[in-house]
Design an enzyme around this catalytic site. Structure first.
Site, PDB file in Angstrom:
ATOM      1  N   LYS A  53      -2.844  -4.133 -43.204  1.00  0.00           N
ATOM      2  CA  LYS A  53      -2.540  -3.116 -44.209  1.00  0.00           C
ATOM      3  C   LYS A  53      -3.804  -2.350 -44.564  1.00  0.00           C
ATOM      4  O   LYS A  53      -3.788  -1.127 -44.689  1.00  0.00           O
ATOM      5  CB  LYS A  53      -1.933  -3.765 -45.462  1.00  0.00           C
ATOM      6  CG  LYS A  53      -0.509  -4.262 -45.220  1.00  0.00           C
ATOM      7  CD  LYS A  53       0.008  -5.119 -46.355  1.00  0.00           C
ATOM      8  CE  LYS A  53       1.352  -5.734 -45.987  1.00  0.00           C
ATOM      9  NZ  LYS A  53       1.835  -6.730 -46.948  1.00  0.00           N
ATOM     10  N   GLN A  97       0.379  -9.778 -52.370  1.00  0.00           N
ATOM     11  CA  GLN A  97       0.768 -10.409 -51.100  1.00  0.00           C
ATOM     12  C   GLN A  97       1.383 -11.780 -51.377  1.00  0.00           C
ATOM     13  O   GLN A  97       0.766 -12.629 -52.009  1.00  0.00           O
ATOM     14  CB  GLN A  97      -0.468 -10.541 -50.189  1.00  0.00           C
ATOM     15  CG  GLN A  97      -0.167 -11.057 -48.806  1.00  0.00           C
ATOM     16  CD  GLN A  97       0.678 -10.096 -47.966  1.00  0.00           C
ATOM     17  OE1 GLN A  97       0.466  -8.891 -47.979  1.00  0.00           O
ATOM     18  NE2 GLN A  97       1.644 -10.636 -47.241  1.00  0.00           N
ATOM     19  N   ASP A 120       5.792  -1.832 -53.072  1.00  0.00           N
ATOM     20  CA  ASP A 120       6.673  -2.723 -52.311  1.00  0.00           C
ATOM     21  C   ASP A 120       8.132  -2.516 -52.718  1.00  0.00           C
ATOM     22  O   ASP A 120       9.028  -3.075 -52.095  1.00  0.00           O
ATOM     23  CB  ASP A 120       6.280  -4.193 -52.562  1.00  0.00           C
ATOM     24  CG  ASP A 120       5.575  -4.798 -51.367  1.00  0.00           C
ATOM     25  OD1 ASP A 120       5.610  -4.180 -50.280  1.00  0.00           O
ATOM     26  OD2 ASP A 120       4.994  -5.890 -51.517  1.00  0.00           O
TER      27      ASP A 120
END
Ligand code: NAD
Length: 291
Positions: A53, A97, A120
């Site tokens: 990422k 995460q 997200d």
């Protein structure tokens, strides 16, 4: 032979477009978009995802505020970090995460992320916007599937779509996005009694169960569109560790019109959507300086 839905190529195309847009926007705005990726502890798989990422951010010109915290960070300390990023005007996206070490509770932490920075798309406010069909940050993996279908001009409206998997991360938002695109959607999950009966009628079949070779050639409708979201690490017959999806690709591919491979299908699209979400969030925040 089926057309392969090439997520790797589309993700690269999207990144090039994002890079150009960011380059021209940041001149007007005076700063680049920023993404904070929070990682806790030493999960090797997470470390690989986070690195990917961060590299992707760098490639398109998004500043990455990567933060790696020791496994013993407390819930209160991590909450404080999220609050300070919520208030930081140079941060447009915050990503926690997962998974977290067992002493931390992920749900309340995800709820602390400002919905406007929730790249997200997992915050209840953004899930609610999806249910209502309003603009908002969308969950990356299903958004990537929808973009892949659009890229190949696959008609979704009016089609019978089946989603295998009903998780909050993939299956549920996937079904809602297919519904938003006006397909007739069924959702299957672990308690579904006759999975094959459903999948055999699917004109669009999206599989996100996390079970290798769950979908066999006998379970697909000839001419269908099959999107494989699954990522499973298995040991092949030569003893090598390989990544496979949830669909028996070799068996299913000759029967269907379109199929996404694993790797190289949905996976790269997920990261591209994260970057796209970060840019969207940035544009919402800086729209006044662009007028
Ligand atoms: P999850 O374990 O949270 O959910 C799995 C879902 O599949 C559940 O709803 C379960 O009921 C259903 N399911 C499991 N076995 C089934 C079966 N035999 N028949 C019918 N339904 C079944 O997993 P998740 O987070 O939704 O991820 C699913 C898969 O997608 C995993 O392989 C994961 O690694 C992968 N994934 C890929 C990406 C990507 O970027 N490509 C992103 C997220 C997840």
């Amino acid at each position: 032979m089926a057309n392969v839905l090439d997520g790797k190529a589309l993700a690269q195309k999207i990144r090039t477009q994002l890079q150009q847009e960011i380059q021209s926007l940041q001149v007007k705005v005076g700063r680049p978009p920023g993404l904070a990726v929070l990682m806790v502890g030493e999960n090797p798989a997470s470390a690989v995802y986070v690195r990917n990422k961060e590299r992707a951010c760098e490639q398109v010109g998004i500043v990455s505020f990567g933060s790696h915290f020791p496994a013993n960070i407390s819930q209160a300390e991590l909450t404080e970090v999220i609050h300070s990023l919520n208030n930081n005007p140079t941060v447009d996206g915050i990503l926690l995460q997962l998974p977290l070490p067992p002493h931390l509770n992920a749900i309340p932490l995800l709820y602390e992320i400002s919905p406007d920075k929730d790249v997200d798309g997992l915050h209840p406010a953004n899930m609610g916007r999806l249910v209502r069909g309003e603009a908002g940050l969308r969950s990356c993996t299903p958004a990537g599937v929808m973009q892949l279908l659009r890229e190949y001009n696959i008609e979704v409206a009016g089609k019978d779509a089946v989603v295998v998997g009903a998780s909050i991360l993939v299956g549920k938002p996937m079904a809602l996005m297919l519904l938003e695109a006006e397909s007739t959607v069924s959702i299957a999950h672990i308690k579904t009694r006759d999975l094959a009966k459903l999948t055999c009628d699917a004109e669009i079949l999206v599989v996100a169960a996390g079970y290798p070779k769950l979908i066999t050639p006998q379970m697909v409708k000839p001419g269908a569109v099959v999107v494989d979201v699954g990522i499973n690490r298995i040991t092949d017959y030569e003893g090598r560790s390989v990544i496979v999806g949830d669909v028996d690709f070799a068996g299913v591919e000759p029967l269907v019109d379109y199929i996404s491979p694993v790797p190289g299908g949905v996976g790269p699209m997920t990261v591209a959507m994260l970057l796209q979400n970060t840019l969207w969030s940035y544009k919402q925040r800086v729209q006044y300086s662009l007028q």
